[in-house]
Design an enzyme around this catalytic site. Structure first.
Site, PDB file in Angstrom:
ATOM      1  N   HIS A 141       0.845  -1.199   0.000  1.00 36.38           N
ATOM      2  CA  HIS A 141       0.000   0.000   0.000  1.00 36.38           C
ATOM      3  C   HIS A 141       0.878   1.245   0.000  1.00 36.38           C
ATOM      4  CE1 HIS A 141      -2.982   2.961   1.247  1.00 36.38           C
ATOM      5  NE2 HIS A 141      -3.911   2.085   0.871  1.00 36.38           N
ATOM      6  N   GLU A 167      -4.161   1.892  -7.114  1.00 32.19           N
ATOM      7  CA  GLU A 167      -4.544   3.040  -6.297  1.00 32.19           C
ATOM      8  C   GLU A 167      -3.643   4.229  -6.628  1.00 32.19           C
ATOM      9  OE1 GLU A 167      -6.596   1.956  -2.270  1.00 32.19           O
ATOM     10  OE2 GLU A 167      -4.476   1.540  -2.108  1.00 32.19           O
TER      11      GLU A 167
END
Length: 246
Positions: free
Chosen positions: A95, A165
């Protein structure tokens, strides 16, 4: 065709009590929902309590991170073996917040992916460009580098989910345009095909970045979007239920 995959990433939110209160409200209003897979990634401290509730549902227990060794003198870390023992099925790796705040690079991320898959866990591998990268027309270059380095010698596409993302869209309220998402997801799909051939179709590609009940339908209608990784909107059981039911 794999089911659409909708994952809640709670990040550093919710005490055990708050997590259980969320589930008390969320589970009844999403029970019996077909055609999609739901995942929830609570904090490490909530994993065991949340897992005990989810074991009686079809909701997948996910973790937000894992270390690349199964035991040892690594203060503060949690291993894939420990997560598996708690009933975790999926682990989020790479992430952008891990890359930014904890300086995780492609090599560390690759080692974590290897460790999780070796332990029988499935991986949600996050990739994405910064605003500066996009402004400098480096989006595809960055995505290619992250994919190639992160998946180096990873030969189990069936254990992989990719989450695209764009860093500039996470928690900002700014959502990538449909064309930007479409182009990036197509590029990712083609990169996976170069690595895995037809087996690339086993890999789901999720979108993440300011996903809300208001934009979920339009996002899910985009080619090669097979789910979403949801941050802020997943903290509210009613909002997340609306996203899941889109």
């Amino acid at each position: 065709m794999p089911k659409k995959f909708i994952v809640a990433n709670w990040k550093m939110h919710k005490t055990v009590r708050e997590a259980l209160a969320f589930l008390d409200e969320f589970i009844p209003i999403t029970k019996g929902l077909n055609g999609r897979e739901i995942g929830i990634a609570p904090t490490f401290i909530c994993i065991e309590s949340v897992g005990k509730v989810l074991i009686n549902t079809s909701i997948k227990l996910c973790a937000q991170n894992a270390f690349y060794e199964n035991k040892g003198a690594y203060t503060g870390e949690v291993s894939p073996a420990m997560l598996k023992d708690c009933g975790v099925e999926y682990v989020i790796i790479g992430h952008s917040e891990r890359r930014k705040y904890f300086y995780e690079n492609d090599d560390i991320i690759n080692k974590k992916i290897h460790a999780c898959i070796k332990e029988g866990l499935k991986v949600i591998f996050c990739i994405g460009e910064t605003f500066e990268d996009r402004q400098n027309n480096k989006t595809m270059e960055i995505l290619k580098t992250q994919i190639r380095n992160g998946l180096l010698e990873i030969n189990s596409p069936e254990a992989l989910t990719i989450a695209y993302e764009p860093v500039w869209a996470i928690g900002t309220g700014v959502v990538a345009t449909e064309e930007q998402i479409k182009q990036s997801h197509l590029f990712i799909r083609n990169q996976l095909k170069e690595i895995y051939g037809e087996r690339a179709n086993e890999v789901r590609i999720l979108y993440g970045g300011s996903v809300t009940p208001e934009n979920i339908k339009s996002i899910m209608a985009i080619d090669n979007v097979e789910g979403v990784l949801v941050g802020g909107a997943s903290l509210d059981p009613l909002k997340f239920a609306k996203i899941v039911k889109y």
